[in-house]
Motif scaffolding. Structure first.
Motif, PDB file in Angstrom:
ATOM      1  N   ALA A  58      37.720   5.692 -13.436  1.00  0.00           N
ATOM      2  CA  ALA A  58      36.807   4.614 -13.054  1.00  0.00           C
ATOM      3  C   ALA A  58      36.759   3.542 -14.147  1.00  0.00           C
ATOM      4  O   ALA A  58      37.012   3.816 -15.324  1.00  0.00           O
ATOM      5  N   ASP A  59      36.409   2.336 -13.749  1.00  0.00           N
ATOM      6  CA  ASP A  59      36.227   1.223 -14.687  1.00  0.00           C
ATOM      7  C   ASP A  59      34.792   1.305 -15.202  1.00  0.00           C
ATOM      8  O   ASP A  59      33.872   0.751 -14.594  1.00  0.00           O
ATOM      9  N   LEU A  60      34.609   2.012 -16.321  1.00  0.00           N
ATOM     10  CA  LEU A  60      33.267   2.285 -16.819  1.00  0.00           C
ATOM     11  C   LEU A  60      32.780   1.174 -17.746  1.00  0.00           C
ATOM     12  O   LEU A  60      33.548   0.655 -18.561  1.00  0.00           O
ATOM     13  N   PRO A  61      31.493   0.818 -17.667  1.00  0.00           N
ATOM     14  CA  PRO A  61      30.906  -0.097 -18.644  1.00  0.00           C
ATOM     15  C   PRO A  61      30.657   0.666 -19.944  1.00  0.00           C
ATOM     16  O   PRO A  61      30.811   1.898 -19.981  1.00  0.00           O
ATOM     17  N   PRO A  62      30.263   0.000 -21.029  1.00  0.00           N
ATOM     18  CA  PRO A  62      29.969   0.723 -22.273  1.00  0.00           C
ATOM     19  C   PRO A  62      28.904   1.798 -22.096  1.00  0.00           C
ATOM     20  O   PRO A  62      28.994   2.872 -22.687  1.00  0.00           O
ATOM     21  N   VAL A  63      27.887   1.517 -21.268  1.00  0.00           N
ATOM     22  CA  VAL A  63      26.834   2.500 -20.988  1.00  0.00           C
ATOM     23  C   VAL A  63      26.583   2.514 -19.484  1.00  0.00           C
ATOM     24  O   VAL A  63      26.233   1.490 -18.891  1.00  0.00           O
ATOM     25  N   LEU A  64      26.787   3.668 -18.861  1.00  0.00           N
ATOM     26  CA  LEU A  64      26.516   3.835 -17.435  1.00  0.00           C
ATOM     27  C   LEU A  64      25.298   4.729 -17.270  1.00  0.00           C
ATOM     28  O   LEU A  64      25.270   5.850 -17.780  1.00  0.00           O
ATOM     29  N   VAL A  65      24.270   4.241 -16.575  1.00  0.00           N
ATOM     30  CA  VAL A  65      23.102   5.049 -16.242  1.00  0.00           C
ATOM     31  C   VAL A  65      23.309   5.561 -14.815  1.00  0.00           C
ATOM     32  O   VAL A  65      23.320   4.776 -13.862  1.00  0.00           O
ATOM     33  N   LEU A  66      23.479   6.862 -14.673  1.00  0.00           N
ATOM     34  CA  LEU A  66      23.745   7.469 -13.377  1.00  0.00           C
ATOM     35  C   LEU A  66      22.549   8.316 -12.977  1.00  0.00           C
ATOM     36  O   LEU A  66      22.264   9.343 -13.603  1.00  0.00           O
ATOM     37  N   HIS A  67      21.838   7.873 -11.939  1.00  0.00           N
ATOM     38  CA  HIS A  67      20.643   8.583 -11.482  1.00  0.00           C
ATOM     39  C   HIS A  67      21.039   9.490 -10.326  1.00  0.00           C
ATOM     40  O   HIS A  67      21.452   9.026  -9.262  1.00  0.00           O
ATOM     41  N   ALA A  68      20.950  10.798 -10.552  1.00  0.00           N
ATOM     42  CA  ALA A  68      21.398  11.778  -9.565  1.00  0.00           C
ATOM     43  C   ALA A  68      20.219  12.576  -9.016  1.00  0.00           C
ATOM     44  O   ALA A  68      19.375  13.049  -9.780  1.00  0.00           O
ATOM     45  N   VAL A  69      20.192  12.724  -7.692  1.00  0.00           N
ATOM     46  CA  VAL A  69      19.165  13.528  -7.022  1.00  0.00           C
ATOM     47  C   VAL A  69      19.872  14.494  -6.081  1.00  0.00           C
ATOM     48  O   VAL A  69      20.636  14.061  -5.199  1.00  0.00           O
ATOM     49  N   ALA A  70      19.637  15.786  -6.275  1.00  0.00           N
ATOM     50  CA  ALA A  70      20.240  16.810  -5.425  1.00  0.00           C
ATOM     51  C   ALA A  70      19.128  17.654  -4.807  1.00  0.00           C
ATOM     52  O   ALA A  70      18.372  18.297  -5.528  1.00  0.00           O
ATOM     53  N   VAL A  71      19.029  17.626  -3.482  1.00  0.00           N
ATOM     54  CA  VAL A  71      18.022  18.408  -2.752  1.00  0.00           C
ATOM     55  C   VAL A  71      18.771  19.351  -1.818  1.00  0.00           C
ATOM     56  O   VAL A  71      19.388  18.907  -0.836  1.00  0.00           O
ATOM     57  N   LEU A  72      18.754  20.630  -2.146  1.00  0.00           N
ATOM     58  CA  LEU A  72      19.508  21.625  -1.373  1.00  0.00           C
ATOM     59  C   LEU A  72      20.972  21.198  -1.238  1.00  0.00           C
ATOM     60  O   LEU A  72      21.601  21.375  -0.200  1.00  0.00           O
ATOM     61  N   GLY A  73      21.479  20.578  -2.289  1.00  0.00           N
ATOM     62  CA  GLY A  73      22.855  20.112  -2.298  1.00  0.00           C
ATOM     63  C   GLY A  73      23.367  20.022  -3.725  1.00  0.00           C
ATOM     64  O   GLY A  73      22.711  20.484  -4.667  1.00  0.00           O
ATOM     65  N   ASP A  74      24.534  19.404  -3.894  1.00  0.00           N
ATOM     66  CA  ASP A  74      25.151  19.334  -5.216  1.00  0.00           C
ATOM     67  C   ASP A  74      25.658  17.928  -5.501  1.00  0.00           C
ATOM     68  O   ASP A  74      26.237  17.278  -4.626  1.00  0.00           O
ATOM     69  N   VAL A  75      25.454  17.497  -6.746  1.00  0.00           N
ATOM     70  CA  VAL A  75      26.081  16.287  -7.262  1.00  0.00           C
ATOM     71  C   VAL A  75      26.993  16.732  -8.397  1.00  0.00           C
ATOM     72  O   VAL A  75      26.523  17.290  -9.396  1.00  0.00           O
ATOM     73  N   LYS A  76      28.295  16.503  -8.237  1.00  0.00           N
ATOM     74  CA  LYS A  76      29.275  16.933  -9.228  1.00  0.00           C
ATOM     75  C   LYS A  76      29.941  15.702  -9.836  1.00  0.00           C
ATOM     76  O   LYS A  76      30.463  14.855  -9.107  1.00  0.00           O
ATOM     77  N   ILE A  77      29.918  15.637 -11.156  1.00  0.00           N
ATOM     78  CA  ILE A  77      30.416  14.459 -11.869  1.00  0.00           C
ATOM     79  C   ILE A  77      31.498  14.897 -12.836  1.00  0.00           C
ATOM     80  O   ILE A  77      31.274  15.781 -13.670  1.00  0.00           O
ATOM     81  N   ASP A  93      33.960   4.074 -29.976  1.00  0.00           N
ATOM     82  CA  ASP A  93      33.828   3.179 -28.832  1.00  0.00           C
ATOM     83  C   ASP A  93      33.865   3.925 -27.500  1.00  0.00           C
ATOM     84  O   ASP A  93      34.104   3.319 -26.451  1.00  0.00           O
ATOM     85  N   SER A  94      33.627   5.245 -27.532  1.00  0.00           N
ATOM     86  CA  SER A  94      33.627   6.007 -26.284  1.00  0.00           C
ATOM     87  C   SER A  94      32.534   5.506 -25.347  1.00  0.00           C
ATOM     88  O   SER A  94      31.411   5.225 -25.788  1.00  0.00           O
ATOM     89  N   PRO A  95      32.815   5.391 -24.043  1.00  0.00           N
ATOM     90  CA  PRO A  95      31.765   5.009 -23.096  1.00  0.00           C
ATOM     91  C   PRO A  95      30.701   6.096 -23.014  1.00  0.00           C
ATOM     92  O   PRO A  95      30.975   7.282 -23.245  1.00  0.00           O
ATOM     93  N   VAL A  96      29.485   5.698 -22.696  1.00  0.00           N
ATOM     94  CA  VAL A  96      28.359   6.623 -22.580  1.00  0.00           C
ATOM     95  C   VAL A  96      27.973   6.738 -21.107  1.00  0.00           C
ATOM     96  O   VAL A  96      27.757   5.721 -20.432  1.00  0.00           O
ATOM     97  N   VAL A  97      27.894   7.965 -20.606  1.00  0.00           N
ATOM     98  CA  VAL A  97      27.390   8.214 -19.258  1.00  0.00           C
ATOM     99  C   VAL A  97      26.067   8.953 -19.410  1.00  0.00           C
ATOM    100  O   VAL A  97      26.033  10.107 -19.835  1.00  0.00           O
ATOM    101  N   ARG A  98      25.003   8.268 -19.082  1.00  0.00           N
ATOM    102  CA  ARG A  98      23.658   8.836 -19.195  1.00  0.00           C
ATOM    103  C   ARG A  98      23.207   9.276 -17.809  1.00  0.00           C
ATOM    104  O   ARG A  98      23.039   8.459 -16.914  1.00  0.00           O
ATOM    105  N   VAL A  99      23.032  10.587 -17.623  1.00  0.00           N
ATOM    106  CA  VAL A  99      22.712  11.148 -16.319  1.00  0.00           C
ATOM    107  C   VAL A  99      21.226  11.503 -16.274  1.00  0.00           C
ATOM    108  O   VAL A  99      20.752  12.337 -17.048  1.00  0.00           O
ATOM    109  N   THR A 100      20.499  10.860 -15.375  1.00  0.00           N
ATOM    110  CA  THR A 100      19.081  11.145 -15.173  1.00  0.00           C
ATOM    111  C   THR A 100      18.886  11.662 -13.750  1.00  0.00           C
ATOM    112  O   THR A 100      19.822  11.690 -12.954  1.00  0.00           O
TER     113      THR A 100
END
Length: 244
Positions: A159-178, A211-218
């Motif tokens: 993926a074309d990632l920005p320097p900091v990606l804020v990824l908001h994940a919600v899983a209800v009786l399911g799965d989010v796999k990153i 300079d590694s990109p940051v993926v912040r998962v909330t």
């Protein structure tokens, strides 16, 4: 007339994701310039993403020339206020150095809506099914992933990632796999409610750079799971498998 003691301290006002992300990106620039080592960068990034007030963010950039932290709305003094005990406070600004609060070039002001970008995918939502994103794609600076009785699979390795990606994940009786590559820095801040919010135990070792990109998962996992797995790039996975 309001008593002095009742005047609210602007530095105790709460910050949001825009301010935290702004400081995190400035820290990455400082590390890329050799002003911070990886250990110090990790420490300050963690402090930035857990900051609650402007007073928490200010000292993180105070000793880095040319770096600017967000200021409380309508307040722009030429120096930082007294910091908490044990936190260094800079002296008067050096001539030619931007005052604290001056945004970095190309950095939007806190609260400014993100501009529309061609090809950017802002959300991934699955209900009783599966949504998969892989290959070259653009999640933007903020992306939301929601799985309800379903699966959302996000492969960020190409993926074309920005320097900091804020990824908001919600899983209800399911799965989010990153999936992320070994050079991506991962910050997990979500909550598991009778569910899992974790880094996969079979992740490959991290190979971080300043300079590694940051993926912040909330977000939240309710009777489901949000899992981040650090994986080698597809061409490298086969070579590592044969090596084992």
């Amino acid at each position: 007339m309001t008593p002095p003691s009742a005047v609210p301290d602007p530095w105790q006002q709460r910050v949001g994701d825009a301010e935290r992300t702004e400081v995190a990106e400035a820290l990455r620039h400082a590390a890329g310039d050799g002003r911070l080592d990886l250990e110090e960068l990790d420490h300050r990034l963690e402090a930035a993403f857990t900051a609650r007030t402007y007073a928490d963010l200010g000292p993180l950039l105070a000793d880095l020339p040319g770096m600017a932290s967000p200021l409380p709305p309508g307040w722009a003094p030429p120096h930082w206020p007294a910091a908490r005990p044990g936190t260094p406070v800079p002296g008067p600004p050096v001539p030619g150095t931007p005052l604290p609060g001056t945004p970095l070039p190309g950095t939007p002001l806190p609260g400014t809506p993100l501009p529309a970008q061609a090809g950017v995918v802002r959300s991934s939502t699955a209900f009783l099914g599966t949504v998969r994103r892989e290959g070259p794609w653009r999640p933007g600076e903020r992306h939301s992933a929601t799985a309800v009785l379903a699966d959302v699979k996000l492969d960020l390795r190409h993926a074309d990632l920005p320097p900091v990606l804020v990824l908001h994940a919600v899983a209800v009786l399911g799965d989010v796999k990153i999936d992320v590559d070994p050079e991506t820095r991962v910050v997990l801040e979500g909550t598991g409610l009778a569910g899992d919010f974790k880094l996969h135990r079979r992740s490959v070792p991290a190979e971080l750079r300043p300079d590694s990109p940051v993926v912040r998962v909330t977000g939240t996992a309710l009777l489901g799971s949000v899992t981040v797995r650090r994986r080698a790039l597809p061409g490298e996975e086969r070579a590592r498998w044969w090596a084992r």
